[in-house]
Design a protein around this motif. Structure first.
Motif, mmCIF file in Angstrom:
data_model
loop_
_atom_site.group_PDB
_atom_site.id
_atom_site.type_symbol
_atom_site.label_atom_id
_atom_site.label_comp_id
_atom_site.label_asym_id
_atom_site.label_seq_id
_atom_site.Cartn_x
_atom_site.Cartn_y
_atom_site.Cartn_z
ATOM 1 N N ASP A 73 0.958 -1.108 0.252
ATOM 2 C CA ASP A 73 0.156 -0.185 0.048
ATOM 3 C C ASP A 73 0.586 1.523 0.113
ATOM 4 O OD1 ASP A 73 -2.594 -0.954 0.166
ATOM 5 O OD2 ASP A 73 -2.751 -1.672 1.365
ATOM 6 N N ALA A 74 2.293 1.539 -0.747
ATOM 7 C CA ALA A 74 3.186 2.300 -1.086
ATOM 8 C C ALA A 74 2.079 3.303 -1.390
ATOM 9 C CB ALA A 74 4.041 2.063 -0.300
ATOM 10 N N ASP A 75 2.235 4.938 -1.989
ATOM 11 C CA ASP A 75 1.449 5.401 -2.529
ATOM 12 C C ASP A 75 1.941 5.767 -4.243
ATOM 13 O OD1 ASP A 75 -1.042 6.598 -1.268
ATOM 14 O OD2 ASP A 75 0.990 6.786 0.293
ATOM 15 N N VAL A 76 4.005 5.747 -3.288
ATOM 16 C CA VAL A 76 4.503 6.476 -4.697
ATOM 17 C C VAL A 76 5.573 4.443 -5.034
ATOM 18 C CG1 VAL A 76 5.665 7.593 -6.223
ATOM 19 C CG2 VAL A 76 4.263 7.911 -5.133
ATOM 20 N N PHE A 77 6.131 4.250 -5.925
ATOM 21 C CA PHE A 77 6.861 3.905 -5.903
ATOM 22 C C PHE A 77 8.348 4.393 -7.029
ATOM 23 C CE2 PHE A 77 3.970 0.950 -4.261
ATOM 24 C CZ PHE A 77 4.271 -0.295 -4.123
ATOM 25 N N ILE A 78 9.301 4.271 -6.844
ATOM 26 C CA ILE A 78 10.834 4.459 -7.984
ATOM 27 C C ILE A 78 11.589 3.660 -7.757
ATOM 28 C CG2 ILE A 78 12.165 6.105 -8.396
ATOM 29 C CD1 ILE A 78 10.249 8.876 -6.587
ATOM 30 N N ILE A 79 11.446 2.821 -9.233
ATOM 31 C CA ILE A 79 12.292 1.359 -9.916
ATOM 32 C C ILE A 79 12.956 2.247 -10.690
ATOM 33 C CG2 ILE A 79 12.114 -0.451 -10.692
ATOM 34 C CD1 ILE A 79 8.929 0.198 -11.020
ATOM 35 N N THR A 80 14.515 2.184 -9.046
ATOM 36 C CA THR A 80 16.057 2.178 -10.087
ATOM 37 C C THR A 80 16.673 0.120 -10.308
ATOM 38 O OG1 THR A 80 16.899 2.162 -8.345
ATOM 39 C CG2 THR A 80 16.295 4.416 -9.304
ATOM 40 N N ILE A 109 4.591 -5.270 -7.248
ATOM 41 C CA ILE A 109 3.825 -4.203 -6.851
ATOM 42 C C ILE A 109 2.878 -3.946 -7.152
ATOM 43 C CG2 ILE A 109 3.775 -1.588 -7.671
ATOM 44 C CD1 ILE A 109 6.709 -1.689 -7.891
ATOM 45 N N LYS A 110 2.203 -5.266 -8.087
ATOM 46 C CA LYS A 110 1.046 -5.222 -9.214
ATOM 47 C C LYS A 110 0.112 -6.047 -7.033
ATOM 48 C CE LYS A 110 -1.570 -8.389 -12.290
ATOM 49 N NZ LYS A 110 -1.472 -9.583 -13.068
ATOM 50 N N THR A 111 0.836 -6.633 -6.824
ATOM 51 C CA THR A 111 0.277 -7.691 -5.968
ATOM 52 C C THR A 111 0.040 -6.791 -4.224
ATOM 53 O OG1 THR A 111 1.356 -9.819 -5.634
ATOM 54 C CG2 THR A 111 0.330 -9.558 -4.106
ATOM 55 N N GLN A 112 0.877 -6.091 -3.596
ATOM 56 C CA GLN A 112 1.347 -4.907 -2.415
ATOM 57 C C GLN A 112 0.850 -3.682 -2.406
ATOM 58 O OE1 GLN A 112 2.622 -6.310 0.400
ATOM 59 N NE2 GLN A 112 4.007 -8.167 -0.962
ATOM 60 N N ALA A 113 0.542 -3.514 -4.029
ATOM 61 C CA ALA A 113 -0.038 -1.796 -3.697
ATOM 62 C C ALA A 113 -0.715 -1.580 -5.086
ATOM 63 C CB ALA A 113 1.246 -0.387 -3.588
ATOM 64 N N PRO A 114 -1.622 -2.119 -5.292
ATOM 65 C CA PRO A 114 -2.124 -2.147 -6.967
ATOM 66 C C PRO A 114 -2.276 -0.507 -7.410
ATOM 67 C CG PRO A 114 -2.933 -3.535 -5.444
ATOM 68 C CD PRO A 114 -2.172 -2.921 -5.009
ATOM 69 N N ASN A 115 -2.859 0.354 -6.664
ATOM 70 C CA ASN A 115 -3.614 1.733 -6.940
ATOM 71 C C ASN A 115 -2.451 2.803 -6.675
ATOM 72 O OD1 ASN A 115 -6.104 0.704 -7.227
ATOM 73 N ND2 ASN A 115 -5.944 0.526 -4.468
ATOM 74 N N SER A 116 -0.977 1.735 -6.610
ATOM 75 C CA SER A 116 -0.230 2.872 -6.700
ATOM 76 C C SER A 116 0.392 4.008 -8.017
ATOM 77 C CB SER A 116 1.563 2.209 -5.481
ATOM 78 O OG SER A 116 1.128 1.336 -6.591
ATOM 79 N N PHE A 117 1.351 5.141 -7.712
ATOM 80 C CA PHE A 117 1.924 5.868 -9.345
ATOM 81 C C PHE A 117 3.349 4.950 -9.068
ATOM 82 C CE2 PHE A 117 3.617 9.801 -10.954
ATOM 83 C CZ PHE A 117 3.094 9.803 -12.444
ATOM 84 N N VAL A 118 3.690 4.652 -10.509
ATOM 85 C CA VAL A 118 4.764 4.177 -10.242
ATOM 86 C C VAL A 118 5.865 4.884 -12.109
ATOM 87 C CG1 VAL A 118 6.177 1.852 -11.038
ATOM 88 C CG2 VAL A 118 4.274 1.830 -9.844
ATOM 89 N N ILE A 119 6.755 5.247 -11.163
ATOM 90 C CA ILE A 119 7.932 5.744 -11.299
ATOM 91 C C ILE A 119 9.166 5.115 -12.009
ATOM 92 C CG2 ILE A 119 9.575 7.928 -11.881
ATOM 93 C CD1 ILE A 119 7.500 9.068 -9.287
ATOM 94 N N VAL A 120 9.397 4.353 -13.649
ATOM 95 C CA VAL A 120 10.472 3.773 -13.617
ATOM 96 C C VAL A 120 11.357 4.462 -13.792
ATOM 97 C CG1 VAL A 120 11.189 2.166 -15.312
ATOM 98 C CG2 VAL A 120 8.834 2.047 -14.756
ATOM 99 N N ILE A 121 13.133 4.009 -13.670
ATOM 100 C CA ILE A 121 14.308 4.898 -14.037
ATOM 101 C C ILE A 121 14.952 3.519 -14.790
ATOM 102 C CG2 ILE A 121 15.911 6.146 -12.948
ATOM 103 C CD1 ILE A 121 14.366 6.749 -10.469
#
Ligand code: A3D
Length: 311
Positions: A73-80, A109-121
Motif C-alpha cells: 500500500d505504498a503511494d508511490v514507487f520509484i524503480i531503479t 508491486i501489482k500484489t502489494q500496491a495495485p493503486n500506486s503511482f509508479v515511476i520507472v528509471i
C-alpha cells in the motif's frame, strides 16, 4: 492523517539519493527496498539518513528492507532496480538482465500496491516502463518513465554554462526516447523568455544538442563504473512531488501515447502533466517537419527495443 509512503525499489546509487531528496522535501515516509543480499546496505543507508534528520528537522521515517510486504500500500514507487551501464555499453545492452528484474518487480508491486503511482528509471528506459505496464496491468495514467526530465535538465545546464546566465531562467524540453536519438526542441528554448536562437550561434547550439544526446555516456566514461545518479534522482523526485502535492507540473516524461504527436501504444518522452490522478494530460502541439521526423526516428529506436522484450 497518516503520512504518504514512497517505496524505492533498488537502493543503489540513485536509490540512496532519492531517499535523501525525498526526505529533505518531507514528501513522505520512505522505504528503501533491495534484494536480500543488499538488505544490510539499504538498512544502513536508511539509518544513516535517519541520523541526518536532526540537522534539517525533517520528520519522516526512513527504513530499509528486502521484504515485499513492507512496501504494501505504498503511494508511490520509484524503480531503479537493475544494473547500470559500464563504459562502451549502450542502454540497450542492459535489456536482458533488467527485463527479468522489471517483470519480477512489476508482479510484486501489482500484489502489494495495485493503486500506486509508479515511476520507472531503470534502463533501457522506454522499454522498461513498457515492460512494467504490460506485466502489471496498471492503468497507463499510473505508470510513467523518468528520462525527459533529466535530458531537459542536462540541456538547460549546457545552455546556462554557455551563456553564463542563471540556470533558473533557462527553459527547454527534450522529447523522444531516452537514447542517442532523443530530440531537443531547441527552437522553443529560452533564457528568461528570450529565444535561445538569438543568444547562441547555430553551430554552438548544435554542439550543445549533441552533448545533451550523449550526456549520460559522458558521465559513464568519467565514472568508469556505473552511471549518473544525482541529477537522475532529483528529476524523479520532481515527478513524485508533482503527484503527491497535485502540482500539475509539465514535465517531459515517458508516457503512453494515444495518438499524441502521431504516436500510438508506446511510452516515449512527451510533455506530461502530473497531478493527483497521475498522468493527467499529454500536451500535444505541432512540431516542425524536421522535429517530427526526428521524433519518428527516435520512435523507431524505441519500437526496436520494445520488440526485443517480447511483450
Ligand atoms: P545501482 O547503484 O547498481 O543500483 C541498482 C540497485 O538495484 C542495486 O542496489 C541492486 O541490488 C538493485 N536490484 C537488483 N535487482 C533487484 C530486484 N530484483 N529488486 C530490487 N532491487 C534490485 O544502479 P543505479 O542506481 O546507478 O542505476 C539504476 C538504474 O537506473 C540502471 O538501470 C541505470 O541504467 C538507470 N538509470 C537511468 C537513468 C535515466 O535517465 C532513465 C539515468 C541514470 C541511470
Amino acid at each position: 492523517m497518516s503520512k504518504k509512503r514512497i517505496a524505492l525499489i533498488g537502493g543503489g546509487q540513485i536509490g540512496g539519493n532519492l531517499a535523501l531528496l525525498a526526505a529533505q522535501k518531507e514528501l513522505a515516509d520512505i522505504i528503501i527496498f533491495d534484494i536480500p543480499k543488499a538488505e544490510g546496505m539499504v538498512k544502513g543507508k536508511a539509518l544513516d539518513l535517519m541520523q541526518l534528520r536532526p540537522h534539517d528537522g525533517y520528520d519522516v521515517n526512513i527504513t530499509g528492507t528486502s521484504d515485499w510486504k513492507d512496501v504494501s500500500d505504498a503511494d508511490v514507487f520509484i524503480i531503479t532496480a537493475g544494473i547500470p551501464r559500464k563504459p562502451g555499453m549502450d542502454r540497450e545492452d542492459l535489456l536482458d538482465i533488467n527485463l527479468g528484474i522489471m517483470k519480477d518487480v512489476a508482479e510484486n508491486i501489482k500484489t502489494q500496491a495495485p493503486n500506486s503511482f509508479v515511476i520507472v528509471i531503470s534502463n533501457p528506459l522506454d522499454a522498461m516502463v513498457y515492460a512494467f505496464y504490460k506485466t502489471s496491468g496498471f492503468q497507463s495514467k499510473k505508470v510513467v518513465g523518468m528520462a525527459g526530465a533529466l535530458d531537459s535538465t542536462r540541456f538547460r545546464t549546457f545552455i546556462a554554462m554557455e551563456t553564463g546566465l542563471s540556470v533558473q531562467d533557462v527553459t527547454c524540453m527534450v522529447l523522444g526516447g531516452h537514447g542517442d536519438t532523443m530530440v531537443p526542441i531547441t527552437r522553443l528554448a529560452t533564457v528568461g523568455g528570450v529565444p535561445i536562437t538569438d543568444l547562441i550561434s547555430k553551430e554552438k547550439l548544435s554542439s550543445i544538442e549533441e552533448r545533451t544526446r550523449f550526456a549520460g555516456g559522458e558521465i559513464v566514461k568519467l565514472f568508469g563504473n556505473g552511471s549518473a545518479f544525482y541529477a537522475p534522482a532529483q528529476s524523479a523526485i520532481e515527478m513524485a512531488e508533482s503527484y503527491l502535492r497535485d502540482k500539475k507540473r509539465v514535465i517531459p516524461c515517458a508516457s503512453l501515447c494515444n495518438g499524441e504527436f502521431g504516436i500510438d501504444g508506446y511510452f516515449i518522452g512527451v510533455p506530461t502533466v502530473i497531478g493527483a490522478n497521475g498522468v493527467e494530460r499529454i500536451l500535444d502541439f505541432e512540431l516542425e517537419k524536421h522535429e517530427q521526423q526526428a521524433l519518428n526516428q527516435t520512435l523507431d529506436a524505441v519500437k526496436k527495443t520494445v520488440a526485443e522484450t517480447g511483450l
